[in-house]
Design a protein around this motif. Structure first.
Motif, short mmCIF file in Angstrom:
data_model
loop_
_atom_site.label_atom_id
_atom_site.label_comp_id
_atom_site.label_asym_id
_atom_site.label_seq_id
_atom_site.Cartn_x
_atom_site.Cartn_y
_atom_site.Cartn_z
N GLY A 148 -89.93 31.12 -44.14
CA GLY A 148 -88.59 30.60 -44.42
C GLY A 148 -88.19 30.81 -45.87
N ARG A 149 -86.99 30.31 -46.21
CA ARG A 149 -86.48 30.46 -47.57
C ARG A 149 -85.82 29.16 -48.04
NH1 ARG A 149 -85.04 35.05 -45.01
NH2 ARG A 149 -82.87 34.48 -44.69
N LEU A 150 -85.87 28.96 -49.34
CA LEU A 150 -85.29 27.75 -49.92
C LEU A 150 -84.40 28.11 -51.11
CD1 LEU A 150 -85.17 24.60 -50.43
CD2 LEU A 150 -87.22 24.90 -51.84
N GLY A 151 -83.22 27.51 -51.16
CA GLY A 151 -82.36 27.66 -52.32
C GLY A 151 -81.91 26.29 -52.81
N LYS A 179 -93.31 25.52 -50.54
CA LYS A 179 -94.59 26.06 -50.05
C LYS A 179 -94.63 26.09 -48.53
CE LYS A 179 -97.67 25.07 -53.93
NZ LYS A 179 -98.78 24.29 -54.47
N LYS A 180 -94.18 25.00 -47.91
CA LYS A 180 -94.22 24.92 -46.44
C LYS A 180 -93.27 25.93 -45.81
CE LYS A 180 -95.85 20.19 -46.05
NZ LYS A 180 -95.47 18.78 -45.96
N LEU A 181 -92.09 26.12 -46.41
CA LEU A 181 -91.14 27.11 -45.88
C LEU A 181 -91.69 28.52 -46.05
CD1 LEU A 181 -87.70 25.66 -47.04
CD2 LEU A 181 -88.56 25.83 -44.70
N GLN A 182 -92.31 28.76 -47.20
CA GLN A 182 -92.86 30.09 -47.45
C GLN A 182 -93.96 30.43 -46.43
OE1 GLN A 182 -95.21 31.08 -51.12
NE2 GLN A 182 -93.42 32.32 -51.61
N ASP A 209 -89.16 21.65 -39.18
CA ASP A 209 -89.09 22.69 -38.14
C ASP A 209 -87.67 22.93 -37.62
OD1 ASP A 209 -91.77 23.26 -38.30
OD2 ASP A 209 -92.32 21.68 -36.87
N ASP A 210 -86.70 22.20 -38.15
CA ASP A 210 -85.32 22.34 -37.65
C ASP A 210 -84.65 23.63 -38.11
OD1 ASP A 210 -85.85 19.92 -36.62
OD2 ASP A 210 -84.26 18.81 -37.64
N ALA A 211 -85.12 24.20 -39.21
CA ALA A 211 -84.49 25.43 -39.73
C ALA A 211 -85.47 26.18 -40.62
CB ALA A 211 -83.23 25.08 -40.53
N ALA A 212 -85.27 27.50 -40.73
CA ALA A 212 -86.14 28.32 -41.59
C ALA A 212 -85.53 28.50 -42.97
CB ALA A 212 -86.36 29.69 -40.95
N VAL A 213 -84.20 28.37 -43.04
CA VAL A 213 -83.52 28.49 -44.33
C VAL A 213 -83.01 27.11 -44.75
CG1 VAL A 213 -81.57 29.50 -45.57
CG2 VAL A 213 -82.84 30.89 -43.92
N TRP A 214 -83.42 26.70 -45.93
CA TRP A 214 -82.99 25.39 -46.43
C TRP A 214 -82.20 25.56 -47.72
CZ3 TRP A 214 -85.08 20.06 -45.49
CH2 TRP A 214 -85.67 19.95 -44.22
N ILE A 215 -81.08 24.85 -47.81
CA ILE A 215 -80.31 24.81 -49.06
C ILE A 215 -80.24 23.34 -49.49
CG2 ILE A 215 -78.06 25.21 -50.12
CD1 ILE A 215 -77.69 27.47 -47.99
N VAL A 216 -80.73 23.08 -50.69
CA VAL A 216 -80.77 21.70 -51.18
C VAL A 216 -79.73 21.53 -52.28
CG1 VAL A 216 -82.20 19.89 -52.20
CG2 VAL A 216 -83.23 21.52 -50.60
N ASP A 217 -78.76 20.66 -52.01
CA ASP A 217 -77.68 20.39 -52.95
C ASP A 217 -78.09 19.22 -53.85
OD1 ASP A 217 -75.37 19.51 -54.23
OD2 ASP A 217 -74.07 20.15 -52.59
N LEU A 218 -78.30 19.51 -55.14
CA LEU A 218 -78.75 18.46 -56.07
C LEU A 218 -77.61 17.97 -56.96
CD1 LEU A 218 -82.16 20.09 -57.13
CD2 LEU A 218 -81.87 18.12 -55.64
#
Lengths: 145, 110
Positions: free
Chosen positions: B72-75, B65-68, B37-46
């Motif tokens: 929210g959005r995930l990259g 799935k949870k962000l969607q 719940d800390d942010a709606a947009v997440w960027i995951v550096d792999l």
């Protein structure tokens, strides 16, 4: 020259991950090129965890035989268990679909089917035997990914 | 495995390092869920992840799935060649937004 290893793996996920770590410490593993190293790691985790989760009927006294033949150009990983009959080569998987409808089941088997050079399954008596052949041609490049 | 979270202006930057497998995924999942719940947009550096198995893919799929569900959005960014191949074969390259680096992910998702 090939080197052959034989392990008896108790049917528990923690034990599998401990064995995987031990195998990653072997000189023969470290001497492999990066790609077959990844495939061997993945094949052991995906296929043995599948057997542990679905094949052994939750009976912890069951175990899985793990054999690795570090020969060149092909490495062979063999898994044997006496759980329910299960041929992973017949497991369907559809890599299409959106985030909402995407199941995770079958992904591991699908990965190995695509990354391994060959997979052979046979049921003999009450034993499942899965042989996974991994192409190890290429240069050794330990720690030089 | 290590996870480092950096929250900046509604964007969560998550730096993964090490292995994302059946041994490490449960802890990764619980750490991510706690920050969801800390942010709606997440960027995951792999970039520093050397290995991902289907157990690791499952953690990223759950996050997506949870962000969607909450709009929210995930990259994902900086996938190593071995990890990228796992994404390609599993079809996950098609359902995740994948970027070469964090800056391009941030510019597109913000």
């Amino acid at each position: 020259m090939s080197k052959h290893y034989h392990f008896q793996l108790p049917g528990e996920l923690d034990e599998l991950m401990r064995l995987a770590e031990r195998i990653r410490g072997l000189d023969e593993y470290c001497g492999l090129p990066a790609k077959p190293r990844y495939i061997l790691d993945l094949a052991l985790e995906e296929m043995a965890s599948n057997i542990i989760k679905y094949g052994l009927d939750n009976r912890s006294e069951r175990s899985i035989e793990v054999e690795i033949d570090f020969s060149r150009p092909d490495l062979v990983l063999t898994l044997r268990d006496d759980g329910s009959e299960f041929n992973p080569l017949e497991c369907p998987f559809n890599p299409d679909g959106d985030i909402d409808e995407r199941p995770i089941g079958g992904v591991g088997i699908h990965l190995i089917c695509n990354l391994a050079k060959r997979m052979d399954y046979r049921r003999t008596g009450n034993t499942n035997e899965l042989k996974i052949v991994i192409d190890c041609s290429g240069n050794d490049n330990c720690n030089k990914d | 495995m290590e996870l480092k979270f950096e929250s900046d202006g509604g964007v969560m930057l998550l730096f993964f390092s090490g292995r994302l497998d059946a041994a490490t995924s449960p802890e990764a999942e619980s750490m991510i869920t706690a920050r969801l719940d800390d942010a709606a947009v997440w960027i995951v550096d792999l970039g520093d992840v050397e290995y991902v198995s289907s157990a690791g893919l499952r953690v990223l799929l759950l996050l997506a799935k949870k962000l969607q569900q909450k709009g929210g959005r995930l990259g994902l960014c900086r996938l190593s060649p071995g990890v990228k191949e796992v994404f390609d074969i599993s079809g996950f390259s098609l359902i995740f937004k994948i970027y070469p680096d964090c800056d391009s992910a941030s510019a597109d998702l913000k």
